[in-house]
Write a protein that holds these residues in place. Structure first.
Motif, PDB file in Angstrom:
ATOM      1  N   ALA A  91       0.859  -1.178   0.000  1.00 49.92           N
ATOM      2  CA  ALA A  91       0.000   0.000   0.000  1.00 49.92           C
ATOM      3  C   ALA A  91       0.895   1.228   0.000  1.00 49.92           C
ATOM      4  CB  ALA A  91      -0.927   0.009   1.215  1.00 49.92           C
ATOM      5  N   ASP A  92       0.534   2.223  -0.802  1.00 46.28           N
ATOM      6  CA  ASP A  92       1.343   3.434  -0.893  1.00 46.28           C
ATOM      7  C   ASP A  92       1.252   4.232   0.407  1.00 46.28           C
ATOM      8  OD1 ASP A  92       2.103   2.851  -3.498  1.00 46.28           O
ATOM      9  OD2 ASP A  92       0.356   3.859  -4.349  1.00 46.28           O
ATOM     10  N   GLY A  93       2.417   4.666   0.885  1.00 44.89           N
ATOM     11  CA  GLY A  93       2.460   5.433   2.119  1.00 44.89           C
ATOM     12  C   GLY A  93       2.823   6.885   1.878  1.00 44.89           C
ATOM     13  N   LEU A  94       4.094   7.138   1.585  1.00 44.43           N
ATOM     14  CA  LEU A  94       4.591   8.501   1.405  1.00 44.43           C
ATOM     15  C   LEU A  94       5.075   8.674  -0.024  1.00 44.43           C
ATOM     16  CD1 LEU A  94       6.735  10.553   3.844  1.00 44.43           C
ATOM     17  CD2 LEU A  94       7.501  10.346   1.484  1.00 44.43           C
ATOM     18  N   SER A  95       4.652   9.769  -0.677  1.00 43.05           N
ATOM     19  CA  SER A  95       5.024  10.006  -2.071  1.00 43.05           C
ATOM     20  C   SER A  95       5.636  11.391  -2.244  1.00 43.05           C
ATOM     21  CB  SER A  95       3.798   9.883  -2.990  1.00 43.05           C
ATOM     22  OG  SER A  95       3.315   8.555  -3.017  1.00 43.05           O
ATOM     23  N   LEU A  96       6.631  11.469  -3.111  1.00 45.91           N
ATOM     24  CA  LEU A  96       7.245  12.729  -3.508  1.00 45.91           C
ATOM     25  C   LEU A  96       6.955  12.938  -4.985  1.00 45.91           C
ATOM     26  CD1 LEU A  96       9.143  15.141  -2.911  1.00 45.91           C
ATOM     27  CD2 LEU A  96      11.057  13.656  -3.529  1.00 45.91           C
TER      28      LEU A  96
END
Length: 204
Positions: free
Chosen positions: A91-96
């Protein structure tokens, strides 16, 4: 080079770690490049495995870093840190993305966008937890909202108790606009008084 200890060295004959890359690079150069050439919308990624804390079982998926393009523009490039929900399921958590940071979202529309609940800890009577909005850091600083026993939004000098300051959750759950402009206390509204004794108490 592969040493007798099983370490792999690239650019060095004496690797001190399982993999060591040594090279002379100018600023902006790269020591490692990951390229997934598997068609369109490919995702170069790194997966981290470890042992579980309780049983020590090996090979447990612990995290994943991957990059992708959400559209055919450089501004749509995204780097995401994902967390496992099951074996090899992420699951995606932190994105830049495009200079913005998203937590709980892969499409942040501001420098920081949080989709979910945010908690700011660390408050004490001498060091309140604070949220800085375009001002200076620290208690009683311009642009700060800070909290310990109550929530305070300060004036231009960060002062809750003078002109322009707002206090929420003071004595008996009051909401006050400082300097006696108006107070809400126990269902009573006070204008010019911090202790309204009736539904509307006006003091001049």
């Amino acid at each position: 080079v592969i040493t007798t200890a099983g370490n792999v060295g690239i650019g060095t004959t004496a690797p001190g770690n399982p993999l060591q890359i040594t090279a002379s690079q100018t600023v902006g150069g790269h020591l490692l490049r990951l390229h997934n050439s598997n068609g369109t919308a490919s995702q170069p990624s790194m997966v981290f495995y470890g042992t579980t804390a309780s049983t020590g079982a090996g090979g447990a998926t612990a995290g994943r870093i991957y990059s992708t393009f959400d559209a055919d523009t450089f501004s749509a490039a995204r780097l995401t840190l994902a967390y496992p929900t099951a074996a090899d399921t992420w699951a995606d958590g932190l994105s830049l993305k495009n200079g913005n940071v998203g937590i709980g979202t892969t499409a942040p529309g501001a420098k920081l966008e949080v989709n979910g609940t945010a908690i700011i800890n660390g408050g004490s009577s001498s060091n309140w937890a604070s949220l800085n909005i375009g001002g200076s850091s620290g208690i009683n600083a311009s642009g700060n909202i800070y909290s310990y026993s109550r929530i305070c939004a300060g004036n231009a000098s960060g002062d809750c108790n003078n002109t322009g300051g707002v206090v929420i959750g003071g004595a008996y759950g009051t909401v006050g606009l400082s300097t006696g402009v108006s107070y809400f206390n126990g269902g009573n509204v006070g204008i010019g008084t911090t202790a309204p004794g009736s539904k509307l108490d006006v003091t001049t």
